[in-house]
Design a protein around this motif. Structure first.
Motif, PDB file in Angstrom:
ATOM      1  N   VAL A   1       1.026  -1.238   0.031  1.00 17.39           N
ATOM      2  CA  VAL A   1       0.034   0.096   0.131  1.00 17.39           C
ATOM      3  C   VAL A   1       1.003   1.046  -0.007  1.00 17.39           C
ATOM      4  CG1 VAL A   1      -1.699   1.346   1.057  1.00 17.39           C
ATOM      5  CG2 VAL A   1      -1.793  -1.267   1.362  1.00 17.39           C
ATOM      6  N   GLY A   2       0.537   1.898  -0.973  1.00 19.45           N
ATOM      7  CA  GLY A   2       1.468   3.171  -1.121  1.00 19.45           C
ATOM      8  C   GLY A   2       0.930   4.394  -0.064  1.00 19.45           C
ATOM      9  N   SER A   3       1.616   5.680  -0.494  1.00 18.59           N
ATOM     10  CA  SER A   3       1.157   6.927   0.251  1.00 18.59           C
ATOM     11  C   SER A   3      -0.490   6.969  -0.028  1.00 18.59           C
ATOM     12  CB  SER A   3       1.925   7.831  -0.378  1.00 18.59           C
ATOM     13  OG  SER A   3       3.280   7.795  -0.345  1.00 18.59           O
ATOM     14  N   TRP A   4      -1.256   7.597   1.130  1.00 25.41           N
ATOM     15  CA  TRP A   4      -2.404   7.906   1.235  1.00 25.41           C
ATOM     16  C   TRP A   4      -2.690   9.126   0.399  1.00 25.41           C
ATOM     17  CZ3 TRP A   4      -5.963   4.322   2.305  1.00 25.41           C
ATOM     18  CH2 TRP A   4      -7.367   4.922   2.739  1.00 25.41           C
ATOM     19  N   VAL A   5      -3.570   9.246  -0.542  1.00 25.16           N
ATOM     20  CA  VAL A   5      -3.849  10.429  -1.034  1.00 25.16           C
ATOM     21  C   VAL A   5      -5.280  10.776  -0.868  1.00 25.16           C
ATOM     22  CG1 VAL A   5      -4.008  11.501  -3.504  1.00 25.16           C
ATOM     23  CG2 VAL A   5      -2.372   9.931  -2.949  1.00 25.16           C
ATOM     24  N   GLN A   6      -5.644  12.002  -0.672  1.00 27.25           N
ATOM     25  CA  GLN A   6      -6.912  12.286  -0.412  1.00 27.25           C
ATOM     26  C   GLN A   6      -7.798  12.426  -1.639  1.00 27.25           C
ATOM     27  OE1 GLN A   6      -8.502  13.383   2.646  1.00 27.25           O
ATOM     28  NE2 GLN A   6      -6.617  12.639   3.631  1.00 27.25           N
ATOM     29  N   LYS A   7      -8.932  11.900  -1.468  1.00 34.49           N
ATOM     30  CA  LYS A   7      -9.954  11.947  -2.447  1.00 34.49           C
ATOM     31  C   LYS A   7     -10.195  13.253  -2.843  1.00 34.49           C
ATOM     32  CE  LYS A   7     -14.762  10.599  -3.525  1.00 34.49           C
ATOM     33  NZ  LYS A   7     -16.287  10.108  -2.998  1.00 34.49           N
ATOM     34  N   SER A   8     -10.276  14.275  -2.310  1.00 30.71           N
ATOM     35  CA  SER A   8     -10.521  15.666  -2.560  1.00 30.71           C
ATOM     36  C   SER A   8      -9.369  16.342  -3.356  1.00 30.71           C
ATOM     37  CB  SER A   8     -10.826  16.607  -1.309  1.00 30.71           C
ATOM     38  OG  SER A   8      -9.720  16.528  -0.736  1.00 30.71           O
ATOM     39  N   ASN A   9      -8.292  15.649  -3.675  1.00 27.87           N
ATOM     40  CA  ASN A   9      -7.124  16.135  -4.550  1.00 27.87           C
ATOM     41  C   ASN A   9      -7.391  15.922  -5.892  1.00 27.87           C
ATOM     42  OD1 ASN A   9      -5.857  16.576  -2.237  1.00 27.87           O
ATOM     43  ND2 ASN A   9      -4.309  15.130  -2.580  1.00 27.87           N
ATOM     44  N   PHE A  10      -8.633  15.090  -6.225  1.00 26.12           N
ATOM     45  CA  PHE A  10      -8.872  14.957  -7.880  1.00 26.12           C
ATOM     46  C   PHE A  10     -10.352  15.510  -8.087  1.00 26.12           C
ATOM     47  CE2 PHE A  10      -6.478  11.593  -6.004  1.00 26.12           C
ATOM     48  CZ  PHE A  10      -5.167  11.791  -6.605  1.00 26.12           C
ATOM     49  N   ILE A  11     -10.395  16.002  -9.515  1.00 27.80           N
ATOM     50  CA  ILE A  11     -11.566  16.226  -9.879  1.00 27.80           C
ATOM     51  C   ILE A  11     -12.750  15.143 -10.160  1.00 27.80           C
ATOM     52  CG2 ILE A  11     -12.864  17.189 -11.935  1.00 27.80           C
ATOM     53  CD1 ILE A  11     -10.282  19.037 -12.135  1.00 27.80           C
ATOM     54  N   ASN A  12     -12.103  13.854 -10.877  1.00 28.13           N
ATOM     55  CA  ASN A  12     -12.947  13.114 -11.058  1.00 28.13           C
ATOM     56  C   ASN A  12     -12.147  11.458 -10.754  1.00 28.13           C
ATOM     57  OD1 ASN A  12     -14.923  11.001 -12.408  1.00 28.13           O
ATOM     58  ND2 ASN A  12     -14.527  11.799 -14.316  1.00 28.13           N
ATOM     59  N   ILE A  13     -12.603  10.931  -9.644  1.00 30.11           N
ATOM     60  CA  ILE A  13     -12.253   9.755  -9.254  1.00 30.11           C
ATOM     61  C   ILE A  13     -12.250   8.544 -10.125  1.00 30.11           C
ATOM     62  CG2 ILE A  13     -11.752  10.304  -6.772  1.00 30.11           C
ATOM     63  CD1 ILE A  13     -14.121   8.412  -6.354  1.00 30.11           C
ATOM     64  N   ASN A  14     -13.343   8.902 -11.017  1.00 33.98           N
ATOM     65  CA  ASN A  14     -13.531   7.683 -12.076  1.00 33.98           C
ATOM     66  C   ASN A  14     -12.857   7.655 -13.305  1.00 33.98           C
ATOM     67  OD1 ASN A  14     -15.678   6.341 -10.602  1.00 33.98           O
ATOM     68  ND2 ASN A  14     -16.751   8.258 -10.570  1.00 33.98           N
ATOM     69  N   ASP A  15     -11.756   8.646 -13.220  1.00 32.79           N
ATOM     70  CA  ASP A  15     -10.956   8.820 -14.393  1.00 32.79           C
ATOM     71  C   ASP A  15      -9.579   9.235 -13.774  1.00 32.79           C
ATOM     72  OD1 ASP A  15     -10.012   9.051 -16.854  1.00 32.79           O
ATOM     73  OD2 ASP A  15     -10.655  11.004 -17.444  1.00 32.79           O
ATOM     74  N   LEU A  16      -8.813   8.391 -13.311  1.00 37.97           N
ATOM     75  CA  LEU A  16      -7.577   8.508 -12.552  1.00 37.97           C
ATOM     76  C   LEU A  16      -6.684   7.457 -13.275  1.00 37.97           C
ATOM     77  CD1 LEU A  16      -8.230   8.829  -8.951  1.00 37.97           C
ATOM     78  CD2 LEU A  16      -7.985  10.513 -10.507  1.00 37.97           C
ATOM     79  N   SER A  17      -5.634   7.855 -13.748  1.00 39.79           N
ATOM     80  CA  SER A  17      -4.376   7.072 -14.436  1.00 39.79           C
ATOM     81  C   SER A  17      -3.791   6.353 -13.447  1.00 39.79           C
ATOM     82  CB  SER A  17      -3.760   7.707 -15.476  1.00 39.79           C
ATOM     83  OG  SER A  17      -3.065   8.797 -14.955  1.00 39.79           O
ATOM     84  N   PHE A  18      -3.229   5.261 -13.508  1.00 35.47           N
ATOM     85  CA  PHE A  18      -2.371   4.725 -12.441  1.00 35.47           C
ATOM     86  C   PHE A  18      -1.275   3.931 -13.453  1.00 35.47           C
ATOM     87  CE2 PHE A  18      -6.132   2.230 -12.285  1.00 35.47           C
ATOM     88  CZ  PHE A  18      -5.846   0.991 -12.653  1.00 35.47           C
ATOM     89  N   GLN A  19      -0.201   3.654 -12.668  1.00 36.76           N
ATOM     90  CA  GLN A  19       0.998   2.877 -13.377  1.00 36.76           C
ATOM     91  C   GLN A  19       1.690   2.124 -12.427  1.00 36.76           C
ATOM     92  OE1 GLN A  19       4.616   4.767 -15.048  1.00 36.76           O
ATOM     93  NE2 GLN A  19       3.400   4.883 -16.676  1.00 36.76           N
ATOM     94  N   LEU A  20       2.522   1.152 -12.519  1.00 35.85           N
ATOM     95  CA  LEU A  20       3.368   0.311 -12.012  1.00 35.85           C
ATOM     96  C   LEU A  20       4.610   0.122 -12.697  1.00 35.85           C
ATOM     97  CD1 LEU A  20       4.232  -0.911  -9.241  1.00 35.85           C
ATOM     98  CD2 LEU A  20       3.321  -3.052 -10.193  1.00 35.85           C
ATOM     99  N   GLN A  21       5.643   0.740 -12.016  1.00 36.71           N
ATOM    100  CA  GLN A  21       7.032   0.531 -13.041  1.00 36.71           C
ATOM    101  C   GLN A  21       7.792  -0.592 -11.938  1.00 36.71           C
ATOM    102  OE1 GLN A  21       9.118   3.944 -13.549  1.00 36.71           O
ATOM    103  NE2 GLN A  21       7.568   5.016 -14.534  1.00 36.71           N
ATOM    104  N   LYS A  22       8.474  -1.685 -12.788  1.00 34.79           N
ATOM    105  CA  LYS A  22       9.336  -2.447 -12.004  1.00 34.79           C
ATOM    106  C   LYS A  22      10.639  -2.449 -12.754  1.00 34.79           C
ATOM    107  CE  LYS A  22      10.004  -7.650 -12.044  1.00 34.79           C
ATOM    108  NZ  LYS A  22       9.407  -9.143 -12.367  1.00 34.79           N
ATOM    109  N   ASN A  23      11.525  -2.124 -12.081  1.00 32.16           N
ATOM    110  CA  ASN A  23      12.902  -1.870 -12.664  1.00 32.16           C
ATOM    111  C   ASN A  23      12.881  -1.001 -13.697  1.00 32.16           C
ATOM    112  OD1 ASN A  23      14.014  -3.742 -10.619  1.00 32.16           O
ATOM    113  ND2 ASN A  23      13.523  -5.288 -12.081  1.00 32.16           N
ATOM    114  N   ASN A  24      12.379   0.212 -13.574  1.00 26.20           N
ATOM    115  CA  ASN A  24      12.055   1.399 -14.566  1.00 26.20           C
ATOM    116  C   ASN A  24      11.335   0.823 -15.920  1.00 26.20           C
ATOM    117  OD1 ASN A  24      13.432   3.362 -12.946  1.00 26.20           O
ATOM    118  ND2 ASN A  24      15.526   2.301 -13.475  1.00 26.20           N
ATOM    119  N   GLU A  25      10.654  -0.374 -15.873  1.00 23.98           N
ATOM    120  CA  GLU A  25       9.853  -0.733 -17.180  1.00 23.98           C
ATOM    121  C   GLU A  25       8.617  -0.571 -16.655  1.00 23.98           C
ATOM    122  OE1 GLU A  25       9.015  -4.458 -19.542  1.00 23.98           O
ATOM    123  OE2 GLU A  25      11.073  -4.371 -18.597  1.00 23.98           O
ATOM    124  N   VAL A  26       7.620  -0.014 -17.225  1.00 23.57           N
ATOM    125  CA  VAL A  26       6.025   0.050 -17.270  1.00 23.57           C
ATOM    126  C   VAL A  26       5.659  -1.381 -17.415  1.00 23.57           C
ATOM    127  CG1 VAL A  26       3.808   0.902 -17.663  1.00 23.57           C
ATOM    128  CG2 VAL A  26       5.711   2.485 -17.619  1.00 23.57           C
TER     129      VAL A  26
END
Length: 97
Positions: free
Chosen positions: A8-33
Motif C-alpha cells: 500500500v503506497g502513500s495515502w492520497v485524499q479523494k478531494s485532490n482529484f476532480i474525477n475519481i472515475n478517471d484517474l490514471s495509475f501505473q506500476l514500474q518494475k526496474n524502470n519498466e512500465v
C-alpha cells in the motif's frame, strides 16, 4: 491474504482529484512500465462499489477495498525496484529485500 501480502503506497485524499472515475495509475518494475490503466476502465464506478459492498460489510474511514489489477502481474525477485504512480504523483517506491 496474509500479513505483508499487499503493498500500500502513500495515502492520497479523494478531494485532490476532480474525477475519481478517471484517474490514471501505473506500476514500474526496474524502470519498466508493467501495469498501466485508469479507473475509467473499471467495470463499476468507485462510489457504486462502496455502496454495494457496504450492504454486506461495515466500512469505516481508512478501510481498503481491493478490486483487482490490470494485466502485467508477474514474478518478483530480490532487488526488484517498484515505483507506483497515481496520476503524476509517485505513491510507492520500494526495493524487494
Amino acid at each position: 491474504g496474509f500479513d505483508g501480502s499487499a503493498l500500500v503506497g502513500s495515502w492520497v485524499q479523494k478531494s485532490n482529484f476532480i474525477n475519481i472515475n478517471d484517474l490514471s495509475f501505473q506500476l514500474q518494475k526496474n524502470n519498466e512500465v508493467v501495469q498501466q490503466s485508469s479507473t475509467q476502465s473499471m467495470l463499476w464506478k468507485i462510489d457504486d462499489l462502496i455502496a454495494y459492498i457496504s450492504q454486506f460489510f461495515t466500512l469505516k474511514i481508512g478501510d481498503l477495498i481491493f478490486t483487482g489489477t490490470p494485466e502485467g502481474v508477474g514474478p518478483i525477485v530480490i532487488n526488484d525496484h517498484f515505483e507506483a504512480y497515481l496520476e503524476e504523483e509517485k505513491v510507492l517506491d520500494l526495493r524487494i529485500k
